[in-house]
Design an enzyme around this catalytic site. Structure first.
Site, PDB file in Angstrom:
ATOM      1  N   LYS A  70      -2.523 -20.241  -8.201  1.00  0.00           N
ATOM      2  CA  LYS A  70      -1.368 -20.139  -7.309  1.00  0.00           C
ATOM      3  C   LYS A  70      -1.755 -20.057  -5.833  1.00  0.00           C
ATOM      4  O   LYS A  70      -1.058 -20.585  -4.976  1.00  0.00           O
ATOM      5  CB  LYS A  70      -0.545 -18.886  -7.647  1.00  0.00           C
TER       6      LYS A  70
ATOM      7  N   ASN B  52       2.209   1.005  -1.937  1.00  0.00           N
ATOM      8  CA  ASN B  52       1.094   0.529  -2.768  1.00  0.00           C
ATOM      9  C   ASN B  52      -0.070   1.497  -2.647  1.00  0.00           C
ATOM     10  O   ASN B  52      -0.197   2.201  -1.651  1.00  0.00           O
ATOM     11  CB  ASN B  52       0.650  -0.872  -2.323  1.00  0.00           C
TER      12      ASN B  52
END
Length: 226
Positions: free
Chosen positions: A12, A96
């Site tokens: 990707k 995160n």
């Protein structure tokens, strides 16, 4: 002729350099999962974020012009963050841990703030007081890490249900299991919830639509996968 193709990890992030054009979301994400061939011109798209936003609509959830808090900075999380910002979500608080995706999260926040009308901020997921604070004034909390699926099933990034309130919407990108620990806690707090199944279906539909101009029979597919 070949109308297009799908691209999976780890390709990707590298396929973009071989394409003629990128959609705004694919360019901002730095990732492509769908290639469209229009008379030899290859355009790269990313449909994960489109799938998430469409799944929200399908569940009568309208986050446009509102604030969302999201946990995660990997591929799916980034696509959601970018698409949400492009679609008109007003504010995004991204949480995160300090792992290999932290630098990616910093980059995502920078791009959102520079190139969309959305205000994005990055926080450390280990700062649970800040997580509680940001969730408290959000319309929606999105769990977009791998926590909750194998090998981390039964785990959650949110310590307990007191982080949630009944009018908060809680979503999870995980669809195996159908009900993660995060969604279980959210239901306990009286929240409306959504698992990752709709996102998976609608990101496929978005790719199909890019290739054919038609939509997949979503209702039939929902029945099939139960």
């Amino acid at each position: 002729k070949m109308v297009g193709s799908n691209v999976s990890m780890p390709n990707k992030t590298v396929v973009g350099q071989y394409l003629d054009k990128l959609s705004p979301a694919a360019e901002l994400c730095g990732a492509v999962n769908t290639i469209v061939n229009e008379d030899g011109v290859l355009t790269g798209h990313i449909t994960d974020g489109i799938g998430f936003m469409q799944a929200l609509k399908d569940n009568d959830i309208d986050v446009i012009g509102k604030k969302m808090t999201i946990a995660g900075a990997g591929g799916a999380a980034t696509a959601i963050e970018i698409q949400a910002a492009l679609d008109g979500v007003k504010e995004i608080s991204i949480f995160n841990i300090h792992d290999k995706f932290w630098a990616n999260a910093e980059e995502t926040v920078k791009k959102i703030n520079e190139r969309t009308d959305c205000k994005a901020t990055l926080y450390d997921l280990d700062d649970k007081d800040k997580l509680r604070e940001e969730i408290a004034d959000s319309y929606l909390f999105a769990q977009a890490t791998g926590v909750g699926m194998k090998p981390l099933e039964g785990q959650t990034v949110v310590p307990d249900e007191t982080y949630f309130r009944p009018d908060l919407i809680v979503t999870d990108t995980v669809y195996a299991p159908r009900e993660t620990e995060t969604l279980r806690l959210a239901k306990k707090a009286g929240c409306k919830t959504m698992n990752g199944l709709g996102m998976m279906l609608f990101q496929g539909d978005a790719a199909f639509h890019l290739w054919t101009g038609k939509h997949m029979p979503i209702d039939h597919m929902k029945e099939e996968i139960g």
